[in-house]
Design an enzyme around this catalytic site. Structure first.
Site, PDB file in Angstrom:
ATOM      1  N   LYS A  12       0.863  -1.183   0.000  1.00  0.00           N
ATOM      2  CA  LYS A  12       0.000   0.000   0.000  1.00  0.00           C
ATOM      3  C   LYS A  12       0.896   1.228   0.000  1.00  0.00           C
ATOM      4  O   LYS A  12       2.068   1.192   0.390  1.00  0.00           O
ATOM      5  CB  LYS A  12      -0.928   0.029   1.228  1.00  0.00           C
ATOM      6  CG  LYS A  12      -0.231   0.034   2.594  1.00  0.00           C
ATOM      7  CD  LYS A  12       0.244   1.366   3.083  1.00  0.00           C
ATOM      8  CE  LYS A  12       0.890   1.272   4.468  1.00  0.00           C
ATOM      9  NZ  LYS A  12       1.644   2.486   4.852  1.00  0.00           N
ATOM     10  N   GLY A 103       3.638  -1.409   4.233  1.00  0.00           N
ATOM     11  CA  GLY A 103       2.640  -2.249   4.905  1.00  0.00           C
ATOM     12  C   GLY A 103       2.835  -3.732   4.710  1.00  0.00           C
ATOM     13  O   GLY A 103       1.881  -4.498   4.845  1.00  0.00           O
ATOM     14  N   SER A 106       1.723  -5.980   7.709  1.00  0.00           N
ATOM     15  CA  SER A 106       0.270  -5.875   7.892  1.00  0.00           C
ATOM     16  C   SER A 106      -0.466  -6.569   6.758  1.00  0.00           C
ATOM     17  O   SER A 106      -1.490  -7.231   6.968  1.00  0.00           O
ATOM     18  CB  SER A 106      -0.145  -4.403   7.957  1.00  0.00           C
ATOM     19  OG  SER A 106       0.413  -3.768   9.089  1.00  0.00           O
ATOM     20  N   SER A 107       0.042  -6.398   5.527  1.00  0.00           N
ATOM     21  CA  SER A 107      -0.574  -7.062   4.387  1.00  0.00           C
ATOM     22  C   SER A 107      -0.476  -8.575   4.513  1.00  0.00           C
ATOM     23  O   SER A 107      -1.443  -9.302   4.237  1.00  0.00           O
ATOM     24  CB  SER A 107       0.101  -6.594   3.099  1.00  0.00           C
ATOM     25  OG  SER A 107      -0.466  -7.212   1.965  1.00  0.00           O
ATOM     26  N   ASP A 139      -2.703  -0.999  10.519  1.00  0.00           N
ATOM     27  CA  ASP A 139      -2.864  -1.034   9.061  1.00  0.00           C
ATOM     28  C   ASP A 139      -3.502  -2.331   8.557  1.00  0.00           C
ATOM     29  O   ASP A 139      -3.841  -2.417   7.366  1.00  0.00           O
ATOM     30  CB  ASP A 139      -1.505  -0.871   8.374  1.00  0.00           C
ATOM     31  CG  ASP A 139      -1.008   0.566   8.385  1.00  0.00           C
ATOM     32  OD1 ASP A 139      -1.786   1.464   8.768  1.00  0.00           O
ATOM     33  OD2 ASP A 139       0.160   0.795   8.026  1.00  0.00           O
TER      34      ASP A 139
END
Length: 287
Positions: A12, A103, A106-107, A139
């Site tokens: 992102k 990210g 988090s991804s 996130d």
């Protein structure tokens, strides 16, 4: 029940990042615009009924299992299941740099939540998965929901948005940035005026910025130099707290011309901005 699934875990960008205040608990109040890229990691989940539990095929160097968001996401899902689940082996093919502001961790956690919910046939709603994701990181929910969004709070209050799906040159200077250090620096702007819930591409884009950028420039010369170079070709900006920076271009060919001329020693990639996450595009194909 399928025995395996391979899913994308996209990057992102924070198209802007404003720090609008500080909460009593020490966290900063933010306003930001999230957009996904058609570039990222790939994660394969394979059920192993003969081997209970969650394991990584190849542990990530320097990251203990207890700190790995993929392991934590999988174990959290397993802990709330109403019946015993088959074990799972997870293979992560990494392309996203760690600590780049893209990210990646988090991804990876979001792809794990969404992928194992499908593979284990848990039937949890997107809302439930996003709530679990928030317990892993601020996130994670935007990746779970899979829609470009205007983010508020610590980034978890999301309003769908549709910024232009332009092309980006993303550069990763050779440094690792400590997010805690950035947010604790005295010179960080913490009182940017709040804006209405409207995408940053409406009106004068020069009003939008990354409030962390000036601090990162001063503390990390590599980022400063890369921003100066990329800014020759148009507005360049830090994503998150860095270290990655990006420039926006209208076409792939325009982006690749700049990419080919980048200074030696800088890594990165060219990618298209997308408002629906590649993860969710893939899941739609599976339905």
């Amino acid at each position: 029940m399928a025995s395996s699934i391979t899913l994308p875990s996209p990057a992102k960008l924070n198209l802007f990042l404003h720090v609008v205040g500080k909460r009593p608990d020490g966290y900063h109040e933010l306003q930001t615009l999230f957009q996904f890229l058609d570039y990222g990691d790939t994660i394969r989940f394979t059920l192993t009924p003969e081997h209970p539990g969650v394991r990584l095929e190849s542990p990530i160097p320097g990251v203990a299992d207890r700190d790995n968001l993929v392991i934590r996401a999988a174990q959290t899902l397993a802990s709330i299941a109403e019946h015993p689940l088959p074990g799972v082996t997870i293979r992560i093919d990494k392309r996203l740099p760690m600590g780049g502001g893209l990210g990646g961790g988090s991804s990876n956690a979001a792809t794990t939540l969404v992928g194992l919910n499908w593979l284990w046939q848990l039937g949890l709603s997107e809302e439930a998965l996003a709530e679990i994701g928030l317990s892993l990181g601020a996130d994670v929910p935007v990746f779970v929901r899979g829609q470009a969004a205007f983010g508020e709070g610590v980034g978890e209050i999301l309003t769908p948005a549709n910024p232009p799906e332009d092309w980006f040159v993303v550069l990763k200077p050779d440094c690792n940035i400590n997010t805690g250090k950035i947010f604790s620096t005295e010179g960080l702007t913490r009182d940017t005026a709040k804006i209405k819930i409207r995408p940053a591409f409406e009106g004068d884009a020069s009003r939008y910025r990354n409030d962390c950028e000036d601090v990162v420039r001063k503390l990390y010369p590599e980022v400063n130099q890369s921003l100066d170079w990329l800014s020759q070709f148009g507005p360049a900006r830090l994503t998150g707290t860095g270290a990655c920076i990006f420039g926006r271009f209208p076409t792939e060919s325009a982006a690749r011309i700049i990419w080919e001329s980048k200074p030696s020693g800088i890594t990165g990639f060219v990618a298209k901005g997308v408002n629906i996450s590649p993860l969710h595009q893939k899941l739609t194909e599976l339905k």
